[in-house]
Scaffold this motif. Structure first.
Motif, PDB file in Angstrom:
ATOM      1  N   ARG A   1       0.842  -1.199   0.000  1.00 40.16           N
ATOM      2  CA  ARG A   1       0.000   0.000   0.000  1.00 40.16           C
ATOM      3  C   ARG A   1       0.874   1.244   0.000  1.00 40.16           C
ATOM      4  NH1 ARG A   1      -4.599  -0.030   4.409  1.00 40.16           N
ATOM      5  NH2 ARG A   1      -5.147   1.794   3.173  1.00 40.16           N
ATOM      6  N   PHE A   2       0.433   2.235  -0.768  1.00 42.60           N
ATOM      7  CA  PHE A   2       1.106   3.523  -0.823  1.00 42.60           C
ATOM      8  C   PHE A   2       0.321   4.550  -0.022  1.00 42.60           C
ATOM      9  CE2 PHE A   2       3.094   2.516  -5.168  1.00 42.60           C
ATOM     10  CZ  PHE A   2       4.345   2.332  -4.624  1.00 42.60           C
ATOM     11  N   LEU A   3       0.997   5.652   0.324  1.00 46.73           N
ATOM     12  CA  LEU A   3       0.301   6.815   0.871  1.00 46.73           C
ATOM     13  C   LEU A   3      -0.745   7.301  -0.126  1.00 46.73           C
ATOM     14  CD1 LEU A   3       0.045   9.216   2.927  1.00 46.73           C
ATOM     15  CD2 LEU A   3       1.822  10.365   1.575  1.00 46.73           C
ATOM     16  N   ASP A   4      -0.401   7.251  -1.416  1.00 41.40           N
ATOM     17  CA  ASP A   4      -1.309   7.637  -2.495  1.00 41.40           C
ATOM     18  C   ASP A   4      -2.216   6.438  -2.794  1.00 41.40           C
ATOM     19  OD1 ASP A   4      -2.596   8.355  -4.812  1.00 41.40           O
ATOM     20  OD2 ASP A   4      -0.798   8.504  -6.036  1.00 41.40           O
ATOM     21  N   PRO A   5      -3.501   6.503  -2.410  1.00 42.36           N
ATOM     22  CA  PRO A   5      -4.374   5.336  -2.583  1.00 42.36           C
ATOM     23  C   PRO A   5      -4.793   5.091  -4.026  1.00 42.36           C
ATOM     24  CG  PRO A   5      -5.646   7.179  -1.744  1.00 42.36           C
ATOM     25  CD  PRO A   5      -4.213   7.633  -1.774  1.00 42.36           C
ATOM     26  N   SER A   6      -4.483   6.023  -4.924  1.00 41.13           N
ATOM     27  CA  SER A   6      -4.879   5.846  -6.321  1.00 41.13           C
ATOM     28  C   SER A   6      -3.888   4.990  -7.097  1.00 41.13           C
ATOM     29  CB  SER A   6      -5.025   7.217  -7.005  1.00 41.13           C
ATOM     30  OG  SER A   6      -3.762   7.854  -7.132  1.00 41.13           O
ATOM     31  N   ARG A   7      -2.771   4.634  -6.480  1.00 44.11           N
ATOM     32  CA  ARG A   7      -1.785   3.783  -7.135  1.00 44.11           C
ATOM     33  C   ARG A   7      -1.357   2.668  -6.186  1.00 44.11           C
ATOM     34  NH1 ARG A   7       2.077   8.350  -9.873  1.00 44.11           N
ATOM     35  NH2 ARG A   7       1.995   9.154  -7.754  1.00 44.11           N
ATOM     36  N   ALA A   8      -0.972   1.546  -6.765  1.00 48.66           N
ATOM     37  CA  ALA A   8      -0.599   0.402  -5.947  1.00 48.66           C
ATOM     38  C   ALA A   8       0.593  -0.305  -6.565  1.00 48.66           C
ATOM     39  CB  ALA A   8      -1.779  -0.564  -5.822  1.00 48.66           C
ATOM     40  N   ALA A   9       1.253  -1.091  -5.751  1.00 48.98           N
ATOM     41  CA  ALA A   9       2.417  -1.850  -6.191  1.00 48.98           C
ATOM     42  C   ALA A   9       2.439  -3.164  -5.444  1.00 48.98           C
ATOM     43  CB  ALA A   9       3.701  -1.056  -5.932  1.00 48.98           C
ATOM     44  N   ALA A  10       3.384  -3.998  -5.815  1.00 45.89           N
ATOM     45  CA  ALA A  10       3.520  -5.285  -5.138  1.00 45.89           C
ATOM     46  C   ALA A  10       4.967  -5.736  -5.196  1.00 45.89           C
ATOM     47  CB  ALA A  10       2.611  -6.329  -5.796  1.00 45.89           C
ATOM     48  N   ASP A  11       5.348  -6.541  -4.205  1.00 46.32           N
ATOM     49  CA  ASP A  11       6.627  -7.240  -4.251  1.00 46.32           C
ATOM     50  C   ASP A  11       6.399  -8.541  -5.019  1.00 46.32           C
ATOM     51  OD1 ASP A  11       7.569  -5.218  -2.637  1.00 46.32           O
ATOM     52  OD2 ASP A  11       7.359  -6.370  -0.786  1.00 46.32           O
ATOM     53  N   VAL A  12       7.312  -8.851  -5.919  1.00 49.59           N
ATOM     54  CA  VAL A  12       7.146 -10.041  -6.763  1.00 49.59           C
ATOM     55  C   VAL A  12       8.333 -10.976  -6.550  1.00 49.59           C
ATOM     56  CG1 VAL A  12       6.779 -10.906  -9.091  1.00 49.59           C
ATOM     57  CG2 VAL A  12       5.918  -8.636  -8.469  1.00 49.59           C
ATOM     58  N   ARG A  13       8.024 -12.254  -6.325  1.00 51.86           N
ATOM     59  CA  ARG A  13       9.067 -13.258  -6.145  1.00 51.86           C
ATOM     60  C   ARG A  13       8.977 -14.306  -7.250  1.00 51.86           C
ATOM     61  NH1 ARG A  13       7.828 -14.858  -1.425  1.00 51.86           N
ATOM     62  NH2 ARG A  13       7.034 -16.950  -1.858  1.00 51.86           N
ATOM     63  N   PHE A  14      10.120 -14.700  -7.763  1.00 49.19           N
ATOM     64  CA  PHE A  14      10.199 -15.703  -8.824  1.00 49.19           C
ATOM     65  C   PHE A  14      10.961 -16.920  -8.287  1.00 49.19           C
ATOM     66  CE2 PHE A  14      10.275 -11.445 -10.652  1.00 49.19           C
ATOM     67  CZ  PHE A  14       9.203 -11.488 -11.536  1.00 49.19           C
ATOM     68  N   ASP A  15      10.341 -18.088  -8.402  1.00 50.14           N
ATOM     69  CA  ASP A  15      10.959 -19.321  -7.915  1.00 50.14           C
ATOM     70  C   ASP A  15      11.073 -20.315  -9.070  1.00 50.14           C
ATOM     71  OD1 ASP A  15      11.151 -18.616  -5.088  1.00 50.14           O
ATOM     72  OD2 ASP A  15       8.963 -18.754  -5.062  1.00 50.14           O
ATOM     73  N   GLY A  16      12.152 -20.203  -9.830  1.00 46.27           N
ATOM     74  CA  GLY A  16      12.370 -21.112 -10.946  1.00 46.27           C
ATOM     75  C   GLY A  16      11.343 -20.966 -12.049  1.00 46.27           C
ATOM     76  N   VAL A  17      10.950 -19.740 -12.332  1.00 46.11           N
ATOM     77  CA  VAL A  17       9.903 -19.473 -13.326  1.00 46.11           C
ATOM     78  C   VAL A  17      10.492 -19.527 -14.735  1.00 46.11           C
ATOM     79  CG1 VAL A  17       8.203 -17.807 -14.125  1.00 46.11           C
ATOM     80  CG2 VAL A  17       8.668 -18.035 -11.686  1.00 46.11           C
ATOM     81  N   ALA A  18       9.791 -20.205 -15.640  1.00 48.20           N
ATOM     82  CA  ALA A  18      10.230 -20.265 -17.034  1.00 48.20           C
ATOM     83  C   ALA A  18       9.855 -18.960 -17.723  1.00 48.20           C
ATOM     84  CB  ALA A  18       9.569 -21.442 -17.742  1.00 48.20           C
ATOM     85  N   GLY A  19      10.851 -18.216 -18.172  1.00 44.07           N
ATOM     86  CA  GLY A  19      10.605 -16.952 -18.849  1.00 44.07           C
ATOM     87  C   GLY A  19      10.922 -17.040 -20.337  1.00 44.07           C
ATOM     88  N   GLN A  20      10.168 -16.285 -21.137  1.00 44.60           N
ATOM     89  CA  GLN A  20      10.433 -16.201 -22.583  1.00 44.60           C
ATOM     90  C   GLN A  20      11.388 -15.032 -22.823  1.00 44.60           C
ATOM     91  OE1 GLN A  20       6.950 -15.503 -24.981  1.00 44.60           O
ATOM     92  NE2 GLN A  20       8.156 -14.882 -26.766  1.00 44.60           N
ATOM     93  N   ARG A  21      12.591 -15.327 -23.271  1.00 45.37           N
ATOM     94  CA  ARG A  21      13.580 -14.271 -23.485  1.00 45.37           C
ATOM     95  C   ARG A  21      13.176 -13.413 -24.677  1.00 45.37           C
ATOM     96  NH1 ARG A  21      20.092 -14.540 -22.922  1.00 45.37           N
ATOM     97  NH2 ARG A  21      20.571 -12.531 -23.882  1.00 45.37           N
ATOM     98  N   LEU A  22      13.174 -12.088 -24.477  1.00 49.55           N
ATOM     99  CA  LEU A  22      12.798 -11.161 -25.537  1.00 49.55           C
ATOM    100  C   LEU A  22      14.028 -10.796 -26.369  1.00 49.55           C
ATOM    101  CD1 LEU A  22      10.430  -8.806 -23.506  1.00 49.55           C
ATOM    102  CD2 LEU A  22       9.821 -10.790 -24.887  1.00 49.55           C
ATOM    103  N   ASP A  23      13.820 -10.687 -27.658  1.00 51.02           N
ATOM    104  CA  ASP A  23      14.926 -10.432 -28.579  1.00 51.02           C
ATOM    105  C   ASP A  23      15.195  -8.934 -28.701  1.00 51.02           C
ATOM    106  OD1 ASP A  23      16.956 -10.876 -30.385  1.00 51.02           O
ATOM    107  OD2 ASP A  23      15.608 -11.004 -32.123  1.00 51.02           O
ATOM    108  N   ILE A  24      15.503  -8.309 -27.585  1.00 50.30           N
ATOM    109  CA  ILE A  24      15.861  -6.893 -27.567  1.00 50.30           C
ATOM    110  C   ILE A  24      17.022  -6.707 -26.598  1.00 50.30           C
ATOM    111  CG2 ILE A  24      13.610  -5.945 -28.221  1.00 50.30           C
ATOM    112  CD1 ILE A  24      12.983  -5.524 -25.320  1.00 50.30           C
ATOM    113  N   GLU A  25      17.772  -5.635 -26.783  1.00 53.82           N
ATOM    114  CA  GLU A  25      18.923  -5.354 -25.929  1.00 53.82           C
ATOM    115  C   GLU A  25      18.418  -4.745 -24.619  1.00 53.82           C
ATOM    116  OE1 GLU A  25      22.209  -4.638 -24.049  1.00 53.82           O
ATOM    117  OE2 GLU A  25      21.284  -2.775 -24.743  1.00 53.82           O
ATOM    118  N   ALA A  26      18.646  -5.440 -23.515  1.00 56.66           N
ATOM    119  CA  ALA A  26      18.021  -5.081 -22.245  1.00 56.66           C
ATOM    120  C   ALA A  26      18.402  -3.686 -21.767  1.00 56.66           C
ATOM    121  CB  ALA A  26      18.374  -6.120 -21.182  1.00 56.66           C
ATOM    122  N   ALA A  27      19.695  -3.381 -21.737  1.00 57.05           N
ATOM    123  CA  ALA A  27      20.145  -2.096 -21.183  1.00 57.05           C
ATOM    124  C   ALA A  27      19.567  -0.923 -21.961  1.00 57.05           C
ATOM    125  CB  ALA A  27      21.668  -2.036 -21.167  1.00 57.05           C
TER     126      ALA A  27
END
Length: 251
Positions: free
Chosen positions: A72-98
């Motif tokens: 929860r934020f002080l600003d109630p109109s926006r929200a966020a979350a902590d996200v945890r990944f445990d061995g998740v299969a990801g699709q690598r995107l063909d773009i330069e990350a940086a």
């Protein structure tokens, strides 16, 4: 549904070591304060591979290895979350990350500056309207010099912020050479001025400005969060000092 970028909203965009990818592309790690993660269907996750190279991976939020913990934020109109990944299969995107993250980070900085500008402009209108209605000693408080000066100060910040944010937006959109500097100026200056304007607008409203029923608190909280999103003014001023350059060379 939409995709959210799994970066910590309290820092500028970038590839961190908080998520690692193994040889098969499985992702493990945790990212705090991801904007929109609790509503997203997909996540674009920056991760560092075993060889030290960075890449972006597309991950489904409903994957069993993904855990989303709302914040929860002080600003109630926006929200966020902590996200945890445990061995998740990801699709690598063909773009330069940086490069992709740098561009997205500049756009994010300008958008937050524009959001702060809008909040600041609205707070000015609310404060001026209220100063014409609220009476003290038999006259509207807007007739008092101190109140006029407070409103004028916010107006100066709004007009200066408009010039800064509009120019930075055009610079980033057009891909100008100095777009990183322009975005940094916008993110360092406009949200900080919006916070100062919020404090002035609150004083102009008096006690009613502290109440949940009055709309001022919505914009006040929005300005407070905009200042901190993707790094506070100090972070972006340091970036300006580095890029101009104003800091002594290392070594």
């Amino acid at each position: 549904g939409f995709a959210a970028v799994a970066v910590d909203a309290t820092r500028p965009f970038g590839v961190a070591d908080s998520v690692r990818a193994d040889e098969s592309g499985a992702l493990t790690g945790r990212v705090a304060t991801v904007l929109g993660a609790e509503r997203a269907k997909l996540l674009v996750v920056p991760a560092t591979g075993a060889d030290g190279t960075a890449a972006l991976y597309l991950v489904r939020v409903d994957d069993p290895g993904v855990t989303v913990e709302p914040r929860r934020f002080l600003d109630p109109s926006r929200a966020a979350a902590d996200v945890r990944f445990d061995g998740v299969a990801g699709q690598r995107l063909d773009i330069e990350a940086a490069t992709a993250l740098e561009d997205a980070g500049l756009r994010g900085a300008v958008l937050v500056a524009a959001d702060a500008l809008g909040a600041m402009d609205r707070m000015l209108r609310l404060a001026v309207d209220y100063s014409k209605q609220r009476q003290q000693f038999g006259v509207p408080i807007g007739s008092f010099q101190a109140v006029k000066h407070a409103a004028a100060g916010i107006l100066v910040s709004v007009e200066a912020g408009r010039s800064i944010a509009y120019y930075a937006a055009a610079s980033v959109d057009l891909g100008l050479d100095d777009r990183a500097i322009h975005a940094a100026v916008a993110k360092a200056q406009v949200p900080r001025n919006a916070v100062q304007a919020a404090d002035s607008a609150l004083v102009m409203h008096g006690a009613i400005g502290y109440t949940w029923e009055h709309d001022l608190h919505l914009y006040y909280k929005r300005a407070k969060l905009d200042e901190k999103l993707f790094g506070g003014p100090g972070v972006w001023n340091e970036r300006l000092a580095r890029d101009l350059p104003l800091l002594p060379a290392a070594g």
